[in-house]
Scaffold this motif. Structure first.
Motif, PDB file in Angstrom:
ATOM      1  N   PHE A  55       0.830  -1.201   0.000  1.00 11.63           N
ATOM      2  CA  PHE A  55       0.000   0.000   0.000  1.00 11.63           C
ATOM      3  C   PHE A  55       0.870   1.259   0.000  1.00 11.63           C
ATOM      4  CE2 PHE A  55      -2.340   3.357   2.310  1.00 11.63           C
ATOM      5  CZ  PHE A  55      -3.454   3.465   1.481  1.00 11.63           C
ATOM      6  N   LEU A  56       1.907   1.265   0.828  1.00  8.18           N
ATOM      7  CA  LEU A  56       2.808   2.417   0.863  1.00  8.18           C
ATOM      8  C   LEU A  56       3.474   2.643  -0.491  1.00  8.18           C
ATOM      9  CD1 LEU A  56       4.645   2.196   4.315  1.00  8.18           C
ATOM     10  CD2 LEU A  56       2.802   3.726   3.664  1.00  8.18           C
ATOM     11  N   ARG A  57       3.930   1.554  -1.106  1.00  9.03           N
ATOM     12  CA  ARG A  57       4.626   1.681  -2.397  1.00  9.03           C
ATOM     13  C   ARG A  57       3.685   2.163  -3.497  1.00  9.03           C
ATOM     14  NH1 ARG A  57       9.482  -0.716  -3.582  1.00  9.03           N
ATOM     15  NH2 ARG A  57       8.727  -1.293  -5.646  1.00  9.03           N
ATOM     16  N   GLU A  58       2.456   1.655  -3.483  1.00  7.77           N
ATOM     17  CA  GLU A  58       1.519   1.967  -4.569  1.00  7.77           C
ATOM     18  C   GLU A  58       0.864   3.335  -4.396  1.00  7.77           C
ATOM     19  OE1 GLU A  58      -0.487   1.348  -8.152  1.00  7.77           O
ATOM     20  OE2 GLU A  58       1.116   0.146  -7.236  1.00  7.77           O
ATOM     21  N   TYR A  59       0.492   3.672  -3.150  1.00  7.34           N
ATOM     22  CA  TYR A  59      -0.314   4.878  -2.935  1.00  7.34           C
ATOM     23  C   TYR A  59       0.357   5.919  -2.034  1.00  7.34           C
ATOM     24  CZ  TYR A  59      -3.766   1.709  -4.854  1.00  7.34           C
ATOM     25  OH  TYR A  59      -4.424   0.822  -5.663  1.00  7.34           O
ATOM     26  N   GLY A  60       1.149   5.478  -1.060  1.00  6.05           N
ATOM     27  CA  GLY A  60       1.778   6.422  -0.133  1.00  6.05           C
ATOM     28  C   GLY A  60       2.696   7.404  -0.832  1.00  6.05           C
ATOM     29  N   ARG A  61       3.303   6.983  -1.938  1.00  2.98           N
ATOM     30  CA  ARG A  61       4.241   7.850  -2.642  1.00  2.98           C
ATOM     31  C   ARG A  61       3.560   9.077  -3.263  1.00  2.98           C
ATOM     32  NH1 ARG A  61       4.340   6.285  -8.258  1.00  2.98           N
ATOM     33  NH2 ARG A  61       2.925   4.525  -8.653  1.00  2.98           N
ATOM     34  N   HIS A  62       2.223   9.049  -3.357  1.00  6.55           N
ATOM     35  CA  HIS A  62       1.507  10.178  -3.961  1.00  6.55           C
ATOM     36  C   HIS A  62       1.187  11.279  -2.950  1.00  6.55           C
ATOM     37  CE1 HIS A  62       1.084   8.150  -7.773  1.00  6.55           C
ATOM     38  NE2 HIS A  62       0.481   7.118  -7.205  1.00  6.55           N
ATOM     39  N   PHE A  63       1.529  11.076  -1.673  1.00  6.50           N
ATOM     40  CA  PHE A  63       1.175  12.049  -0.639  1.00  6.50           C
ATOM     41  C   PHE A  63       2.410  12.778  -0.137  1.00  6.50           C
ATOM     42  CE2 PHE A  63      -2.297   9.101  -0.719  1.00  6.50           C
ATOM     43  CZ  PHE A  63      -3.415   9.880  -0.452  1.00  6.50           C
ATOM     44  N   MET A  72      -6.179  10.654   6.689  1.00  8.60           N
ATOM     45  CA  MET A  72      -6.446  11.344   5.424  1.00  8.60           C
ATOM     46  C   MET A  72      -5.994  10.516   4.222  1.00  8.60           C
ATOM     47  SD  MET A  72      -3.602  14.384   5.654  1.00  8.60           S
ATOM     48  CE  MET A  72      -4.057  14.768   7.329  1.00  8.60           C
ATOM     49  N   VAL A  73      -4.954   9.703   4.396  1.00  9.99           N
ATOM     50  CA  VAL A  73      -4.519   8.820   3.313  1.00  9.99           C
ATOM     51  C   VAL A  73      -5.598   7.771   3.046  1.00  9.99           C
ATOM     52  CG1 VAL A  73      -2.750   7.186   2.563  1.00  9.99           C
ATOM     53  CG2 VAL A  73      -2.107   9.191   3.932  1.00  9.99           C
ATOM     54  N   LEU A  74      -6.150   7.215   4.116  1.00  7.06           N
ATOM     55  CA  LEU A  74      -7.177   6.181   3.965  1.00  7.06           C
ATOM     56  C   LEU A  74      -8.459   6.758   3.381  1.00  7.06           C
ATOM     57  CD1 LEU A  74      -6.671   4.181   7.288  1.00  7.06           C
ATOM     58  CD2 LEU A  74      -5.765   3.675   5.011  1.00  7.06           C
ATOM     59  N   GLN A  75      -8.831   7.971   3.785  1.00  6.76           N
ATOM     60  CA  GLN A  75     -10.039   8.571   3.226  1.00  6.76           C
ATOM     61  C   GLN A  75      -9.859   8.861   1.739  1.00  6.76           C
ATOM     62  OE1 GLN A  75     -12.013  11.623   5.520  1.00  6.76           O
ATOM     63  NE2 GLN A  75     -12.865  12.581   3.693  1.00  6.76           N
ATOM     64  N   ALA A  76      -8.696   9.313   1.362  1.00  3.56           N
ATOM     65  CA  ALA A  76      -8.423   9.538  -0.057  1.00  3.56           C
ATOM     66  C   ALA A  76      -8.519   8.224  -0.826  1.00  3.56           C
ATOM     67  CB  ALA A  76      -7.040  10.158  -0.237  1.00  3.56           C
ATOM     68  N   TYR A  77      -8.001   7.165  -0.226  1.00  8.98           N
ATOM     69  CA  TYR A  77      -8.054   5.846  -0.861  1.00  8.98           C
ATOM     70  C   TYR A  77      -9.497   5.347  -0.973  1.00  8.98           C
ATOM     71  CZ  TYR A  77      -7.021   0.943  -1.821  1.00  8.98           C
ATOM     72  OH  TYR A  77      -6.971  -0.306  -2.383  1.00  8.98           O
ATOM     73  N   ALA A 129      -7.635  15.486  -1.535  1.00 15.21           N
ATOM     74  CA  ALA A 129      -6.595  14.449  -1.600  1.00 15.21           C
ATOM     75  C   ALA A 129      -7.087  13.229  -2.357  1.00 15.21           C
ATOM     76  CB  ALA A 129      -6.161  14.066  -0.189  1.00 15.21           C
ATOM     77  N   GLY A 130      -8.354  12.867  -2.159  1.00 13.83           N
ATOM     78  CA  GLY A 130      -8.922  11.727  -2.884  1.00 13.83           C
ATOM     79  C   GLY A 130      -9.072  11.999  -4.369  1.00 13.83           C
ATOM     80  N   ILE A 131      -9.452  13.215  -4.704  1.00  8.33           N
ATOM     81  CA  ILE A 131      -9.574  13.603  -6.117  1.00  8.33           C
ATOM     82  C   ILE A 131      -8.207  13.519  -6.798  1.00  8.33           C
ATOM     83  CG2 ILE A 131     -10.045  15.562  -7.660  1.00  8.33           C
ATOM     84  CD1 ILE A 131     -12.181  16.452  -5.606  1.00  8.33           C
ATOM     85  N   GLU A 132      -7.182  14.047  -6.126  1.00  6.89           N
ATOM     86  CA  GLU A 132      -5.840  14.052  -6.717  1.00  6.89           C
ATOM     87  C   GLU A 132      -5.262  12.650  -6.813  1.00  6.89           C
ATOM     88  OE1 GLU A 132      -3.694  16.776  -4.267  1.00  6.89           O
ATOM     89  OE2 GLU A 132      -4.545  18.566  -5.257  1.00  6.89           O
ATOM     90  N   LEU A 133      -5.510  11.816  -5.797  1.00  6.91           N
ATOM     91  CA  LEU A 133      -5.003  10.448  -5.838  1.00  6.91           C
ATOM     92  C   LEU A 133      -5.614   9.680  -7.003  1.00  6.91           C
ATOM     93  CD1 LEU A 133      -3.384   8.122  -4.518  1.00  6.91           C
ATOM     94  CD2 LEU A 133      -5.438   7.607  -3.162  1.00  6.91           C
TER      95      LEU A 133
END
Length: 417
Positions: A140-148, A177-182, A208-212
């Motif tokens: 999860f960190l590798r796939e999505y965390g890098r966008h924050f 906030m990372v989880l809500q964006a996800y 953050a969710g829109i940008e992700l």
């Protein structure tokens, strides 16, 4: 926002639901073409929501009434983390069983406001534990965390306020906030959801969710927030001196709910009619223009309409009749909120302040004592003169009950058992 063309945004603006919106022109055009799925998230921290959650609930109702699909996202997963927005302390962590029980209680509330089903505009309830519980941390960190960007996250209002006040912010909460964006990304993929709505304090999380989603799927999503709602006197919505105004009748009677709306400040009547009822705007305009004592009739209509949505037409009518008997005829109505007290306990005597608290007329013994000291507490319609006054079986009236009052409008009965 300029005058929208879609029924949803037009009504949302006219009724006072819109604070901020991302790319409102594109969203308006999308909503004009056909049903759009939109969601609001609710964490399951209790088995009921309170009146402070009514703005998002009524916004979902308006969305459905104007031909779109509301999605209620229950935070079965995010409740295990805790939203730091508007909080100075970390939330209490709940067990899975507690969270599941809370979701069942909240579902019953939404069934009064929305029509659930499988159709294109039928409401759906989804639990984010479906995808969050199975996430693997490193992938999860590798796939999505890098966008924050941590720098940017530290600038979000919910985080900034906590740090400025020097209140601790755990790493667990910082992840919220990372989880809500996800969540937004997942609902876009699973439910074709294009719009997230929420209170103004959620703006950073929504963006953050829109940008992700744009970075991961190259898809355009939208966000809309509602204004922070307080009464004209500055009080927080959904709170009274005796506690939260719960939407579940197991926590607050339909009569007390009716009374909460009946006691609306004069300056709030029109705004609350627009937000919390389905009445047409021209009728609301007529009601809010009433002056003097006539504004009380508008408050009764507000109370009736709001209670009908939350508890049903029969409960609303019964509450109105109970109020009429209590205030206009001066009789004790059977439908007043009541507590049972052991006859032996009454025979020995119970402090009046304790019964006032137990009856829900005050949030604490201290508050009940202050109510008595200020002359606002009554026993069988007679002012209680001493903070240390005892209530005994000698106070049982001809109707076989004891009537307690806080001010002129809040009453409860003590029934000996």
């Amino acid at each position: 926002m300029t005058s929208p063309g879609s029924d949803f945004l037009k009504a949302a603006v006219e009724r006072g639901f819109v604070h901020q919106c991302t790319d409102e022109k594109a969203l308006d055009e999308l909503a004009s073409r056909g049903p759009i799925p939109a969601y609001i998230g609710f964490d399951a921290t209790a088995d009921s929501l309170h009146a402070g959650s009514l703005v998002p609930i009524m916004l979902l109702r308006l969305l459905q009434r104007t031909g779109h699909k509301p999605i209620v996202l229950m935070g079965g997963g995010t409740t295990k983390v805790g939203d730091p927005s508007g909080k100075d302390e970390q939330r209490q962590l709940l067990t899975d069983d507690q969270i599941d029980a809370n979701i069942r209680g909240i579902r019953r509330i939404f069934e009064n406001f929305l029509v659930f089903g499988d159709g294109p505009t039928d409401a759906a309830m989804v639990d984010n534990a479906e995808w969050l519980d199975d996430l693997q941390y490193i992938p999860f960190l590798r796939e999505y965390g890098r966008h924050f960007s941590v720098n940017r996250m530290l600038g979000f209002e919910s985080v900034k306020l906590r740090l400025e006040r020097e209140h601790p912010l755990s790493f667990l909460e910082f992840n919220y906030m990372v989880l809500q964006a996800y969540d937004f990304l997942e609902l876009s993929r699973r439910r074709n959801c294009v719009l997230q709505m929420g209170g103004s304090d959620q703006w950073g999380n929504i963006v953050a969710g829109i940008e992700l989603t744009h970075k991961c799927d190259h898809r355009q999503l939208y966000g809309l927030t509602t204004p922070l709602l307080t009464t004209s006197s500055g009080a927080k919505m959904g709170k009274t001196a005796s506690g939260a105004v719960w939407l579940n009748e197991g926590r607050l009677s339909a009569y007390d709910y009716w009374q909460y709306w009946r006691n609306t400040e004069d300056a709030d009547v029109g705004r609350f009619l627009r937000l919390f009822t389905d009445l047409p705007l021209d009728e609301i305009g007529r009601l809010e223009a009433l002056g003097g004592a006539e504004i009380n009739e508008a408050k009764k209509i507000l109370a009736g309409e709001a209670t009908k949505l939350c508890h049903g037409a029969a409960a609303a009518a019964a509450a109105a009749e109970t109020a009429r008997k209590t205030f206009e005829q001066g009789v004790i109505a059977e439908d007043l909120p009541a507590i049972a007290v052991d006859s032996g306990e009454l025979k020995a005597g119970v402090p009046a302040y304790e019964l006032i608290r137990r009856a829900g007329l005050a949030a604490s013994n201290g508050e009940a004592r202050r109510l008595i000291k200020g002359g606002g507490a009554r026993l069988n319609d007679v002012a209680i003169g001493e903070e240390t006054a005892q209530v005994t079986s000698a106070d049982i009236n001809a109707d076989g009950v004891i009537k307690l009052s806080a001010g002129k409008k809040r009453h409860a009965l003590v029934r000996p058992t």
